[in-house]
Scaffold this motif. Sequence first.
Motif, short mmCIF file in Angstrom:
data_model
loop_
_atom_site.label_atom_id
_atom_site.label_comp_id
_atom_site.label_asym_id
_atom_site.label_seq_id
_atom_site.Cartn_x
_atom_site.Cartn_y
_atom_site.Cartn_z
N TYR A 350 -38.95 5.63 67.07
CA TYR A 350 -37.65 6.25 66.81
C TYR A 350 -37.28 7.17 67.98
O TYR A 350 -38.13 7.86 68.55
CB TYR A 350 -37.71 7.11 65.55
N TRP A 351 -36.00 7.20 68.29
CA TRP A 351 -35.45 8.17 69.24
C TRP A 351 -35.24 9.48 68.47
O TRP A 351 -34.45 9.54 67.55
CB TRP A 351 -34.14 7.64 69.78
N VAL A 352 -36.00 10.51 68.83
CA VAL A 352 -35.98 11.76 68.08
C VAL A 352 -35.65 12.93 69.00
O VAL A 352 -35.76 12.83 70.23
CB VAL A 352 -37.34 12.03 67.39
N ARG A 356 -38.14 16.39 65.92
CA ARG A 356 -38.53 15.07 65.41
C ARG A 356 -37.53 14.53 64.40
O ARG A 356 -37.87 13.75 63.51
CB ARG A 356 -39.94 15.08 64.83
N ALA A 357 -36.28 14.95 64.55
CA ALA A 357 -35.20 14.39 63.74
C ALA A 357 -34.75 13.08 64.38
O ALA A 357 -34.55 13.00 65.59
CB ALA A 357 -34.03 15.36 63.67
N THR A 358 -34.60 12.05 63.57
CA THR A 358 -34.08 10.77 64.06
C THR A 358 -32.55 10.84 64.13
O THR A 358 -31.95 11.88 63.84
CB THR A 358 -34.49 9.63 63.11
N ASN A 361 -29.28 11.39 59.72
CA ASN A 361 -29.37 12.76 59.21
C ASN A 361 -30.35 12.86 58.05
O ASN A 361 -30.31 12.07 57.11
CB ASN A 361 -27.99 13.25 58.76
N GLY A 362 -31.24 13.85 58.12
CA GLY A 362 -32.21 14.09 57.06
C GLY A 362 -33.47 13.27 57.16
O GLY A 362 -34.38 13.43 56.35
N LEU A 363 -33.56 12.39 58.16
CA LEU A 363 -34.74 11.55 58.36
C LEU A 363 -35.50 12.02 59.59
O LEU A 363 -34.94 12.10 60.69
CB LEU A 363 -34.35 10.08 58.53
N TYR A 364 -36.78 12.31 59.41
CA TYR A 364 -37.65 12.78 60.49
C TYR A 364 -38.77 11.76 60.71
O TYR A 364 -39.12 11.00 59.81
CB TYR A 364 -38.24 14.15 60.13
#
Length: 560
Positions: A350-352, A356-358, A361-364
């Motif tokens: 994942y691009w974070v 470490r947020a992707t 929104n709300g997905l780490y």
Amino acid sequence: MKIEKIKTDFLIIGGGTAGCYAALTASEKSDCKILICEKANIKRSGCLAAGVNALNAYIVEGRTPQDYVDYAKKDADGIVREDLLYTMSERLNAVTKRLEELGLVILKDENGNYVARGNRNLKINGENIKPLLAGAVEQLPNVTVLNRVNIIDFSVSDNRIKGAFGIGIENDTFYIIEAKAVMIATGGAAGLYKPNNPGFSRHKMWYPPFNTGAGYAMGIRHGAEMTTFEMRFIALRCKDTIAPTGTLAQGAGAKQINSLGEIYETKYGLTTSERVYGTVNENLEGRGPCYLKTEGITKEQEESLYKAYLNMAPSQTIKWIESGRIPSQYNVEIEGTEPYIVGGHTASGYWVDTKRATTINGLYAAGDVAGGCPQKYVTGALAEGEIAAVAAIDYIAEHTTQSIDEEEIHAHISEIEKFTGENKSQFTIEELEEAMQTVMDSYAGGIKTNYRFNEEQLNIADYKIQQLIELSGNLHAGDFQELMYIYELRERLTVCRSVIAHLKARHETRWHSFAENLDYPEKDDVNWRKYVNSRLENGEIKIILRDLVEEGERSYEHSN
């Protein structure tokens, strides 16, 4: 099929290294409800299932976090996120101390200092490292663990995650889980390519065969931005057992030699990819097989090797003893594995941002599933779990739970009923899996082609993988265990398409063997010192090229 709806504050998908540590962190810093969903059992799941004999990411005395950043950057030839590497590196020693407090035995010298192995490693007795982590998690009052529950999809609306859907493998239950924030920690992807060993032994591989790229696939399907899938990881391993070679190279000082006894490792270079490439080339040019030179090591070194491998790869110790070809008398033959997509050794995932947020929104994301930050190993995954958990707790404080739409729930139930209904499939799950691995091996740079590929081969691979995706929609499951296998196959196929697109997009060969492009056999620093990212849009993979984070920059935050 039973249906159960669960509401929680923080959903952690994957109870491996990063997932367990995220739960520990979140529990200490808040009283929110935390749910871990693990498709195996957290006591022995993930990459730590069998244990490890060293912590490969540690800042030893006299070194700094920046030194670790520089090492990882050099190994990846510049294609890394320095901001992610630094925020990970500055936490490595703290999470190591916490592991020791949990009961991990870290070897010490007569002065009470940790025994270092090289510039970045510590020796441990780590067979029980995962049970220690899992045991600490299971004692937390605000954490619930659902073992043997396989998450099959996210619920995302207007680019915000609302929760996830899962299947209880042993209780025939469909789970609808609503959460304020979600962390994905399902590991990387194994089993995309045909492995070293056939038939019954096909799962005798370096990376866990149950890591199917599920986290990648769910993110890809919902439009998350991904990065650097073209930087595949190919491990250099002991032949047949596929046991790690780092213990031999670093612990016993064993050099790579060819069948003539010549040391060839310095001829090609000492980065991870160059060590594999040198071995491939020596074999191609008729100087194989290749070995790690252990002949002549002391009895003390040999005894140390036996114990070290019992902590993580017992089959290697057993092979030495059963065959009588002990390492002090015979060199250890080595080979490359099939390619894996794994963000803990390379930069795939994942691009974070630095929290470490992707891009959803709300997905780490943390651990092997998070991109941009290679050479994480165990302690890096712990550090990212901590970073993601802290950010998720802040996010939870500012957001409420959103309900998952009934229409979306019904669509997933209908899909499950289709797979478990009347058997109309011409093929078994295993037949399609073998077909996928054959395609990737033959046309997308597998062992068969010495990891090499060209654009025409990749076009054929993409066409054939799309055919297999279509066929997989008609598979049949006799029970929920087989249902899980269907979803695992479809996850792998989704990841295969992204890997092919990324390999095709980078018009150079920066990492020999990892991405050996025969149409572009040279490195091109003028045009390709860039991140190759992608996003699925309207069924097609859109490639996005992004500029590198230059030295000295500490943030590269994205906007969702």
